[in-house]
Design a protein around this motif. Sequence first.
Motif, PDB file in Angstrom:
ATOM      1  N   VAL A 103      32.732  91.870 -34.377  1.00 32.42           N
ATOM      2  CA  VAL A 103      32.419  90.642 -33.661  1.00 32.42           C
ATOM      3  C   VAL A 103      31.637  89.723 -34.583  1.00 32.42           C
ATOM      4  O   VAL A 103      30.638  90.122 -35.174  1.00 32.42           O
ATOM      5  CB  VAL A 103      31.596  90.951 -32.383  1.00 32.42           C
ATOM      6  CG1 VAL A 103      31.218  89.673 -31.671  1.00 32.42           C
ATOM      7  CG2 VAL A 103      32.371  91.866 -31.470  1.00 32.42           C
ATOM      8  N   ASP A 104      32.119  88.477 -34.705  1.00 31.02           N
ATOM      9  CA  ASP A 104      31.419  87.453 -35.471  1.00 31.02           C
ATOM     10  C   ASP A 104      30.916  86.431 -34.471  1.00 31.02           C
ATOM     11  O   ASP A 104      31.698  85.843 -33.713  1.00 31.02           O
ATOM     12  CB  ASP A 104      32.378  86.813 -36.476  1.00 31.02           C
ATOM     13  CG  ASP A 104      31.685  85.772 -37.332  1.00 31.02           C
ATOM     14  OD1 ASP A 104      30.450  85.842 -37.456  1.00 31.02           O
ATOM     15  OD2 ASP A 104      32.392  84.899 -37.876  1.00 31.02           O
ATOM     16  N   TYR A 150      31.522  81.819 -30.702  1.00 36.23           N
ATOM     17  CA  TYR A 150      30.971  80.568 -30.184  1.00 36.23           C
ATOM     18  C   TYR A 150      32.023  79.459 -30.221  1.00 36.23           C
ATOM     19  O   TYR A 150      32.240  78.750 -29.246  1.00 36.23           O
ATOM     20  CB  TYR A 150      29.750  80.166 -30.999  1.00 36.23           C
ATOM     21  CG  TYR A 150      29.164  78.835 -30.597  1.00 36.23           C
ATOM     22  CD1 TYR A 150      28.415  78.722 -29.436  1.00 36.23           C
ATOM     23  CD2 TYR A 150      29.389  77.696 -31.361  1.00 36.23           C
ATOM     24  CE1 TYR A 150      27.886  77.510 -29.056  1.00 36.23           C
ATOM     25  CE2 TYR A 150      28.862  76.478 -30.991  1.00 36.23           C
ATOM     26  CZ  TYR A 150      28.107  76.388 -29.834  1.00 36.23           C
ATOM     27  OH  TYR A 150      27.594  75.193 -29.461  1.00 36.23           O
ATOM     28  N   TYR A 151      32.700  79.312 -31.355  1.00 35.34           N
ATOM     29  CA  TYR A 151      33.691  78.245 -31.464  1.00 35.34           C
ATOM     30  C   TYR A 151      34.950  78.553 -30.657  1.00 35.34           C
ATOM     31  O   TYR A 151      35.644  77.638 -30.222  1.00 35.34           O
ATOM     32  CB  TYR A 151      34.032  77.980 -32.929  1.00 35.34           C
ATOM     33  CG  TYR A 151      32.899  77.315 -33.663  1.00 35.34           C
ATOM     34  CD1 TYR A 151      32.481  76.052 -33.290  1.00 35.34           C
ATOM     35  CD2 TYR A 151      32.228  77.955 -34.687  1.00 35.34           C
ATOM     36  CE1 TYR A 151      31.417  75.433 -33.934  1.00 35.34           C
ATOM     37  CE2 TYR A 151      31.166  77.356 -35.341  1.00 35.34           C
ATOM     38  CZ  TYR A 151      30.769  76.084 -34.950  1.00 35.34           C
ATOM     39  OH  TYR A 151      29.717  75.482 -35.579  1.00 35.34           O
TER      40      TYR A 151
END
Length: 127
Positions: free
Chosen positions: A82-83, A88-89
Amino acid sequence: MGIFQNKKFRSAADSNTIAAKYRVKLARHPFLLFGLPFIATMVAGSFFLTPATAIRYEKYDRRVRRLSKEEELGIGKGGRKVDMKEEYYACWDTDANHDGQKLAAKDLDDWEQKRVKRLPGEHDGVI
């Protein structure tokens, strides 16, 4: 008019059976022939069912047990990485808005406040 008797009619053939003899003795000694065997059955059943109940809870404990810290950390090894920036984007790049425009993080700074029309009879909150 005659009075009905309290005693039930029992034939001579029924008086020689084991059940008839038990019924007569039960009337004389109800606790000894009914209460004591009942209590003994309940106590014996409690002793015989205790191991079965223990097995049930041991089986449950084997299934649900506490994890050590090492096991706890190793649980999610098979999942995807998970990044946080990507997540978010990704939430802003959906087609969730109704006019088909895609939102981006830069659009948060460029917005305009618009007044919503009120229904007739509704006041503005100004006194």
